[in-house]
Enzyme design. Structure first.
Site, PDB file in Angstrom:
ATOM      1  N   PHE A  55       1.353   3.462   7.114  1.00 12.94           N
ATOM      2  CA  PHE A  55       0.075   3.749   7.776  1.00 12.94           C
ATOM      3  C   PHE A  55      -1.035   3.673   6.734  1.00 12.94           C
ATOM      4  O   PHE A  55      -0.929   4.252   5.660  1.00 12.94           O
ATOM      5  CB  PHE A  55       0.138   5.151   8.381  1.00 12.94           C
ATOM      6  CG  PHE A  55      -1.147   5.614   9.010  1.00 12.94           C
ATOM      7  CD1 PHE A  55      -1.540   5.118  10.240  1.00 12.94           C
ATOM      8  CD2 PHE A  55      -1.939   6.551   8.378  1.00 12.94           C
ATOM      9  CE1 PHE A  55      -2.713   5.554  10.832  1.00 12.94           C
ATOM     10  CE2 PHE A  55      -3.114   7.003   8.957  1.00 12.94           C
ATOM     11  CZ  PHE A  55      -3.502   6.503  10.189  1.00 12.94           C
TER      12      PHE A  55
ATOM     13  N   VAL B 217      -9.801   7.236   4.340  1.00 18.16           N
ATOM     14  CA  VAL B 217      -9.910   8.648   4.720  1.00 18.16           C
ATOM     15  C   VAL B 217     -11.251   9.276   4.354  1.00 18.16           C
ATOM     16  O   VAL B 217     -11.501  10.423   4.703  1.00 18.16           O
ATOM     17  CB  VAL B 217      -8.748   9.485   4.127  1.00 18.16           C
ATOM     18  CG1 VAL B 217      -7.414   8.994   4.662  1.00 18.16           C
ATOM     19  CG2 VAL B 217      -8.765   9.490   2.615  1.00 18.16           C
TER      20      VAL B 217
ATOM     21  N   HIS C 248       0.838  -1.201   0.000  1.00 18.12           N
ATOM     22  CA  HIS C 248       0.000   0.000   0.000  1.00 18.12           C
ATOM     23  C   HIS C 248       0.874   1.253   0.000  1.00 18.12           C
ATOM     24  O   HIS C 248       1.886   1.314   0.689  1.00 18.12           O
ATOM     25  CB  HIS C 248      -0.903  -0.009   1.236  1.00 18.12           C
ATOM     26  CG  HIS C 248      -2.055   0.921   1.117  1.00 18.12           C
ATOM     27  ND1 HIS C 248      -1.949   2.249   1.431  1.00 18.12           N
ATOM     28  CD2 HIS C 248      -3.320   0.722   0.721  1.00 18.12           C
ATOM     29  CE1 HIS C 248      -3.114   2.833   1.236  1.00 18.12           C
ATOM     30  NE2 HIS C 248      -3.973   1.927   0.800  1.00 18.12           N
TER      31      HIS C 248
END
Length: 119
Positions: A68, A72, A20
């Site tokens: 992280f 969102v 990611h």
């Protein structure tokens, strides 16, 4: 897809998470990701906020060995920074288990959006 991730080995989960992109990066991302980051306010960070995000990303990667990850949509930059700070308090095992499922949510949202917009 959920059962595949839930039954995956820790190494397989870690590989999925490591693939990611880093949140807040100024590297080229998909138009969907760019839109999500803009809506959350991450594309309009001040230089101080951007440096804070970079520092927290570095600490996160150093501690957990992966970036992280957070969906969102519906939250703002302050909530994102707080979530990152809160997660840094967790164990690596907790983060791997909980947030490999977060990736499924992200992928599922992308696939659903593509299906709806291409219908």
């Amino acid at each position: 897809m959920v059962s595949v991730v839930q039954t995956a080995s820790e190494e397989e989960k870690l590989n999925l998470i490591q693939a990611h992109p880093h949140l807040g990066t100024r590297k080229t991302m998909s138009s969907f990701s760019q839109s999500e980051l803009k809506t959350a306010g991450l594309s309009q960070l001040s230089e101080v906020e951007y440096e804070l995000l970079l520092d927290m990303n570095k600490e996160y990667v150093h501690r957990f060995d992966f970036p992280f990850i957070l969906t969102v949509r519906g939250i703002n930059k302050d909530e994102i920074l707080q979530a990152m700070e809160d997660r840094l308090k967790n164990s690596k095992e907790h983060v791997i288990h909980h947030f490999s499922l977060q990736i499924i949510s992200i992928i599922g949202n992308c696939l659903l959006l593509r299906r709806i917009t291409n219908a």
